[in-house]
Structure formats: C-alpha cells, structure tokens
Design a protein around this motif. Structure first.
Motif, PDB file in Angstrom:
ATOM      1  N   ARG A  55       0.859  -1.186   0.000  1.00 39.94           N
ATOM      2  CA  ARG A  55       0.000   0.000   0.000  1.00 39.94           C
ATOM      3  C   ARG A  55       0.897   1.238   0.000  1.00 39.94           C
ATOM      4  O   ARG A  55       2.114   1.137   0.150  1.00 39.94           O
ATOM      5  N   ASP A  56       0.264   2.411  -0.138  1.00 40.47           N
ATOM      6  CA  ASP A  56       1.023   3.647  -0.042  1.00 40.47           C
ATOM      7  C   ASP A  56       1.581   3.770   1.380  1.00 40.47           C
ATOM      8  O   ASP A  56       0.844   3.692   2.363  1.00 40.47           O
ATOM      9  N   VAL A  57       2.892   3.949   1.472  1.00 41.57           N
ATOM     10  CA  VAL A  57       3.588   3.984   2.757  1.00 41.57           C
ATOM     11  C   VAL A  57       4.458   5.234   2.820  1.00 41.57           C
ATOM     12  O   VAL A  57       5.226   5.506   1.902  1.00 41.57           O
ATOM     13  N   GLN A  58       4.294   6.023   3.903  1.00 44.23           N
ATOM     14  CA  GLN A  58       5.096   7.238   4.055  1.00 44.23           C
ATOM     15  C   GLN A  58       5.546   7.391   5.500  1.00 44.23           C
ATOM     16  O   GLN A  58       4.757   7.207   6.435  1.00 44.23           O
ATOM     17  N   VAL A  59       6.805   7.733   5.678  1.00 42.82           N
ATOM     18  CA  VAL A  59       7.305   8.066   7.008  1.00 42.82           C
ATOM     19  C   VAL A  59       6.728   9.425   7.412  1.00 42.82           C
ATOM     20  O   VAL A  59       6.765  10.382   6.643  1.00 42.82           O
ATOM     21  N   VAL A  60       6.168   9.504   8.624  1.00 47.98           N
ATOM     22  CA  VAL A  60       5.588  10.775   9.093  1.00 47.98           C
ATOM     23  C   VAL A  60       6.313  11.300  10.338  1.00 47.98           C
ATOM     24  O   VAL A  60       6.085  12.430  10.756  1.00 47.98           O
ATOM     25  N   GLY A  61       7.190  10.495  10.950  1.00 49.66           N
ATOM     26  CA  GLY A  61       7.883  10.973  12.126  1.00 49.66           C
ATOM     27  C   GLY A  61       8.751   9.907  12.742  1.00 49.66           C
ATOM     28  O   GLY A  61       8.995   8.848  12.168  1.00 49.66           O
ATOM     29  N   ARG A  62       9.193  10.207  13.965  1.00 47.73           N
ATOM     30  CA  ARG A  62      10.078   9.295  14.686  1.00 47.73           C
ATOM     31  C   ARG A  62       9.829   9.408  16.181  1.00 47.73           C
ATOM     32  O   ARG A  62       9.551  10.506  16.702  1.00 47.73           O
ATOM     33  N   VAL A  63       9.916   8.272  16.864  1.00 42.65           N
ATOM     34  CA  VAL A  63       9.806   8.253  18.329  1.00 42.65           C
ATOM     35  C   VAL A  63      11.136   8.712  18.903  1.00 42.65           C
ATOM     36  O   VAL A  63      12.210   8.223  18.507  1.00 42.65           O
TER      37      VAL A  63
END
Length: 313
Positions: A304-312
């Motif tokens: 599916r469409d996959v995008q990084v949005v942040g980091r812990v």
C-alpha cells in the motif's frame, strides 16, 4: 429481530432459578426471547473456548471481579484477566450516512456495512487482539436497508476466520428517513501480544494508506487505503511494535493521543506531501512504529502507499 440460523433441536437443561430470572430480565429489556438470550450467550462462550487455549479447565473460567483489571486506551476498553489474557472491546457508530431519503451522505447499504465493519475490526486488530465476536444494531427496518447493511458487514467480517457475527435489532416499529447504526467487536489475545505502548526509542512512525473522507473513500485507488487483511498481517509481525488506527482526528491527532496514553515523545517529519491534519474517515490510515531497518520489509508486506511521518524520540 429475525434469527437466520440452520436447523434447531430442543435441548433440556437445568438452570438455577436466579439465572433464569437474569435471563428473563435481559430478554425483556432487549425485546427478545429467553431462547435467543441463551443461544447468544452460548455462541459467545463457545467462541471464547475455541480461541482461549490458555485455560487449564472449564472451572478456571470462574473469575472474581477483583481479578479483573479494566482500563481505557483511546476508544478501546482493555479487560485484563487473571491468567494473562486480555479482552479488547471496540465500537463505532454512524448516522446520516446511507441510502435513506434524508441521509446527508448517500451511500449504498452494503458498502456502508462494509465500511463500518472494517473500521471497528481494524481498531481491534491494531491492538494485537483477534476479533471473536461482532455485534451490530440498526435504527432502520430490516427490509430493505437493514438486510443490505447486514450483508455488507458479513462480507467484510468474513475476512476474519472464526469470527461470530450477531445481527442484532432493527427498527420495525417506526418508519425512519435517516440511517443510523452501532457496531461493536470483542477481541481476545494474551497480554504479551498487545501492541499498545510497545514503541521503542528511534522507531520510525509510518503511515500506511492516505487520509480519505466521505465520497473520497468511494473513489480511492486500490493502494491508497489500508485494508482489514493488511492489519491482520501487521498485527502478527513482531517487527511491528505498535499499530495506531487513524480516524477523524487525523494523523497528528492520533500521534498526540499515542503520546498522551503511552508518554512518548515524538517528532513529526513527513517525508512526502501527506496531510497529517486531515480526517482519515473510516480508518483509511494506520500508523505503525518499527525499527528503521525494517522499512523495506513493511513495504513488501502490505503493498500500500507507505510514508514516514515521524520518529519516536
């Protein structure tokens, strides 16, 4: 309520008087028969037995109230039992959406049933629990609208092996001009299998799917919305630390909720043009946390469409 089952046979059982009184009270309150209450109770009981596995014998099913821990996590209810198992309860509702004359958003009843079922199933699957019972009640008549909604629910719910579907009440006494419904799912897992509060420092936060709402959901491309079967796969993978469904609060709101519940600090760093404040409607997006080196494994898994949005942090 119409009961649609196979051939039935009478069974003679002895039940304490106090239990019969409770059964009759429930039957009267819900407008159903004593037999229906007993059948529904046995259905849920059998589903629990088939999925539990951790109980030594039937007598160990007896649990006193002080051996049960109940908490809320977002819109989930988490019920922890004495033997290390957890029941997860989730529900959702809808009003003014459907095929009725005064519905604000006109939508086919079958599709409405599918969307509502997927929303609540994704909530439970995201927790790490296996859905075992789905119950729905409608504020429309069975014919024709209710039957169409039930059909859509069954089509989506049958993706979950062993899920028991209880088609509840419909409104047969009043003519309705708008569609309304509520749907609840009960899930079961071991406490160690919960994917809540399991994110680790430096984990990537990745969005699977794109935020869609209202008519956009109907016109979405095949890769742009996360599906029930995707979340099933994700919930069984150890490299996926946590799964957070995104609804009307948007990606940003879901991250804020995750932070408030689990105490995480995080940094929002969208790698693309994904709108982190837009509503994701009926859970068209889930967020997952995982180690950075597992990102390509995730892409191969869900397609599916996959995008990084942040980091812990």
């Amino acid at each position: 309520m119409l009961v649609r089952t196979g051939k039935m046979e009478p069974v003679n059982i002895r039940i304490p008087k106090t239990t019969i009184e409770k059964i009759d009270e429930i039957a009267a309150r819900n407008g159903i028969t004593r037999s229906e209450v007993i059948r529904h109770a046995l259905t849920i009981y059998f589903q629990l037995l088939e999925n539990i596995g951790g109980f030594v014998n039937l007598r160990s099913l007896k649990i006193s109230p002080d051996e049960i821990s109940i908490s809320k996590c977002g819109d989930l209810v988490i019920i922890k039992l004495k033997n290390g198992q957890v029941l997860v309860l989730a529900n959702t509702s809808s009003g003014g959406i459907g095929p009725k004359p005064e519905d604000v958003v006109r939508l086919d009843g079958i599709l409405l049933g599918r969307l509502m079922a997927r929303t609540v199933l994704i909530k439970v699957l995201s927790s790490g629990a296996q859905p075992i019972v789905l119950v729905t009640n409608l504020s429309v008549g069975f014919f024709p609208t209710g039957s169409q909604i039930f059909q859509g629910i069954r089509e989506e719910a049958h993706k979950i092996k062993g899920l028991e579907i209880l088609e509840g009440h419909t409104e047969e006494n009043i003519e309705t001009n708008q569609t309304g419904m509520g749907i609840t799912v009960l899930g079961l897992c071991m406490e160690k299998e919960l994917k809540i509060g399991k994110s680790m420092k430096n984990d990537l936060i990745i969005a699977i799917g794109e935020p869609k709402v209202r008519e956009e959901v109907l016109n979405a491309g095949p890769r742009s919305i996360v599906m029930v079967e995707d979340v099933q796969k994700l919930s069984k993978r150890e490299f996926i630390h946590e799964i957070i469904p995104v609804g009307h609060e948007g990606i940003k709101g879901s991250l804020e909720m995750m932070g408030s519940i689990s105490g995480y600090k995080y940094k929002i760093e969208p790698e693309g043009d994904i709108d982190i404040e837009k509503s994701a409607g009926p859970s068209t997006v889930v967020l997952v946390t995982l180690a950075e080196e597992k990102k390509e494994m995730l892409r191969r898994l869900v397609k599916r469409d996959v995008q990084v949005v942040g980091r812990v942090l």
